[in-house]
Design a protein around this motif. Sequence first.
Motif, PDB file in Angstrom:
ATOM      1  N   ARG A   1      13.743  52.185   9.557  1.00 45.16           N
ATOM      2  CA  ARG A   1      14.204  51.392   8.518  1.00 45.16           C
ATOM      3  C   ARG A   1      14.924  52.103   7.273  1.00 45.16           C
ATOM      4  O   ARG A   1      14.698  53.544   7.442  1.00 45.16           O
ATOM      5  CB  ARG A   1      12.812  50.799   7.857  1.00 45.16           C
ATOM      6  N   ASP A   2      15.553  51.598   6.717  1.00 44.73           N
ATOM      7  CA  ASP A   2      16.584  52.113   5.717  1.00 44.73           C
ATOM      8  C   ASP A   2      16.006  51.225   4.320  1.00 44.73           C
ATOM      9  O   ASP A   2      16.663  50.163   4.117  1.00 44.73           O
ATOM     10  CB  ASP A   2      17.735  52.013   5.771  1.00 44.73           C
ATOM     11  N   ASN A   3      15.268  51.947   3.612  1.00 45.61           N
ATOM     12  CA  ASN A   3      14.772  51.023   2.385  1.00 45.61           C
ATOM     13  C   ASN A   3      15.744  50.828   1.399  1.00 45.61           C
ATOM     14  O   ASN A   3      15.947  49.949   0.860  1.00 45.61           O
ATOM     15  CB  ASN A   3      13.527  51.975   1.562  1.00 45.61           C
ATOM     16  N   ALA A   4      16.646  52.020   1.110  1.00 46.49           N
ATOM     17  CA  ALA A   4      18.028  51.809   0.389  1.00 46.49           C
ATOM     18  C   ALA A   4      18.956  50.657   0.819  1.00 46.49           C
ATOM     19  O   ALA A   4      19.472  49.873  -0.043  1.00 46.49           O
ATOM     20  CB  ALA A   4      18.888  53.033   0.463  1.00 46.49           C
ATOM     21  N   LYS A   5      18.668  50.233   1.991  1.00 43.96           N
ATOM     22  CA  LYS A   5      19.782  49.160   2.482  1.00 43.96           C
ATOM     23  C   LYS A   5      18.825  47.776   2.714  1.00 43.96           C
ATOM     24  O   LYS A   5      19.451  46.892   3.136  1.00 43.96           O
ATOM     25  CB  LYS A   5      20.579  49.456   3.857  1.00 43.96           C
ATOM     26  N   LYS A   6      17.450  48.073   2.578  1.00 45.06           N
ATOM     27  CA  LYS A   6      16.620  46.948   2.773  1.00 45.06           C
ATOM     28  C   LYS A   6      16.789  46.398   4.387  1.00 45.06           C
ATOM     29  O   LYS A   6      17.051  45.386   4.822  1.00 45.06           O
ATOM     30  CB  LYS A   6      16.807  45.757   1.827  1.00 45.06           C
TER      31      LYS A   6
ATOM     32  N   THR B   1       6.803  53.970   4.117  1.00 44.15           N
ATOM     33  CA  THR B   1       7.500  55.230   3.961  1.00 44.15           C
ATOM     34  C   THR B   1       8.262  55.938   5.377  1.00 44.15           C
ATOM     35  O   THR B   1       8.529  57.014   5.502  1.00 44.15           O
ATOM     36  CB  THR B   1       6.933  56.452   3.179  1.00 44.15           C
ATOM     37  N   SER B   2       8.048  54.911   6.251  1.00 45.74           N
ATOM     38  CA  SER B   2       8.330  55.445   7.918  1.00 45.74           C
ATOM     39  C   SER B   2       7.781  56.429   8.200  1.00 45.74           C
ATOM     40  O   SER B   2       7.978  57.019   9.281  1.00 45.74           O
ATOM     41  CB  SER B   2       9.820  55.714   7.824  1.00 45.74           C
ATOM     42  N   GLY B   3       6.438  56.736   7.502  1.00 50.69           N
ATOM     43  CA  GLY B   3       5.662  57.776   8.123  1.00 50.69           C
ATOM     44  C   GLY B   3       4.725  57.438   9.135  1.00 50.69           C
ATOM     45  O   GLY B   3       4.399  58.592  10.030  1.00 50.69           O
ATOM     46  N   ARG B   4       4.628  56.153   9.461  1.00 47.56           N
ATOM     47  CA  ARG B   4       3.868  55.953  10.777  1.00 47.56           C
ATOM     48  C   ARG B   4       4.277  54.659  11.378  1.00 47.56           C
ATOM     49  O   ARG B   4       4.825  53.834  10.891  1.00 47.56           O
ATOM     50  CB  ARG B   4       2.371  55.458  10.144  1.00 47.56           C
ATOM     51  N   THR B   5       4.524  54.863  12.734  1.00 44.54           N
ATOM     52  CA  THR B   5       4.874  53.824  13.562  1.00 44.54           C
ATOM     53  C   THR B   5       3.894  53.342  14.604  1.00 44.54           C
ATOM     54  O   THR B   5       3.113  54.337  14.997  1.00 44.54           O
ATOM     55  CB  THR B   5       6.158  54.249  14.357  1.00 44.54           C
TER      56      THR B   5
ATOM     57  N   LEU C   1      18.619  45.785  17.536  1.00 46.82           N
ATOM     58  CA  LEU C   1      18.545  44.893  16.829  1.00 46.82           C
ATOM     59  C   LEU C   1      18.463  45.085  15.389  1.00 46.82           C
ATOM     60  O   LEU C   1      17.939  46.300  15.078  1.00 46.82           O
ATOM     61  CB  LEU C   1      17.144  44.135  17.041  1.00 46.82           C
ATOM     62  N   SER C   2      18.911  44.373  14.330  1.00 46.92           N
ATOM     63  CA  SER C   2      19.106  44.633  13.046  1.00 46.92           C
ATOM     64  C   SER C   2      18.336  43.470  12.197  1.00 46.92           C
ATOM     65  O   SER C   2      18.369  42.547  12.900  1.00 46.92           O
ATOM     66  CB  SER C   2      20.272  44.747  12.317  1.00 46.92           C
ATOM     67  N   CYS C   3      17.567  43.931  11.142  1.00 48.07           N
ATOM     68  CA  CYS C   3      16.731  42.893  10.492  1.00 48.07           C
ATOM     69  C   CYS C   3      17.201  43.142   8.882  1.00 48.07           C
ATOM     70  O   CYS C   3      16.774  44.062   8.283  1.00 48.07           O
ATOM     71  CB  CYS C   3      15.286  42.815  10.527  1.00 48.07           C
ATOM     72  N   ALA C   4      17.992  42.214   8.235  1.00 52.43           N
ATOM     73  CA  ALA C   4      18.429  42.381   6.963  1.00 52.43           C
ATOM     74  C   ALA C   4      17.333  41.490   5.991  1.00 52.43           C
ATOM     75  O   ALA C   4      17.124  40.393   6.131  1.00 52.43           O
ATOM     76  CB  ALA C   4      19.611  41.845   6.668  1.00 52.43           C
ATOM     77  N   ALA C   5      16.868  42.325   4.872  1.00 52.52           N
ATOM     78  CA  ALA C   5      15.682  41.826   4.264  1.00 52.52           C
ATOM     79  C   ALA C   5      16.429  41.421   2.635  1.00 52.52           C
ATOM     80  O   ALA C   5      17.445  42.149   2.335  1.00 52.52           O
ATOM     81  CB  ALA C   5      14.571  42.610   3.986  1.00 52.52           C
ATOM     82  N   SER C   6      15.965  40.385   2.059  1.00 51.11           N
ATOM     83  CA  SER C   6      16.158  40.137   0.654  1.00 51.11           C
ATOM     84  C   SER C   6      15.303  39.247  -0.005  1.00 51.11           C
ATOM     85  O   SER C   6      14.341  38.453   0.752  1.00 51.11           O
ATOM     86  CB  SER C   6      17.821  39.439   0.730  1.00 51.11           C
TER      87      SER C   6
END
Length: 111
Positions: free
Chosen positions: A72-77, A54-58, A20-25
């Motif tokens: 997560r990819d913060n650059a791609k949101k 920061t993806s440091g904790r899941t 699954l993917s989730c695109a944020a804006s």
Amino acid sequence: QVQLVESGGGLVQPGGSLRLSCAASGFTFSAYTMSWYRQASGKERELVASITVTSGRTNYADSVRGRFTISRDNAKKMVYLQMNSLKPEDTAVYYCKGPIWGQGTQVTVSS
């Protein structure tokens, strides 16, 4: 406009995989913990997984730990949920959550 748009749901056989993917804006994505929830028919919505900024904790629900992976990819949101070894009981509408809820994507696990 703040938006979360999920994609990647569908029908899969038991034991199969989906991503699954989730695109944020419309908001500062990198400032939010992001989560995936699911709601099966007739049941309450439940937390599946969450990931810090920061993806440091899941964090995972016991029912999916070891089978699902949130990233997560913060650059791609973008936030993702890799689902492996799917079971019929994973059938639900899956929602992405940040400052708002996404519209959901249906996942059906059936032979």
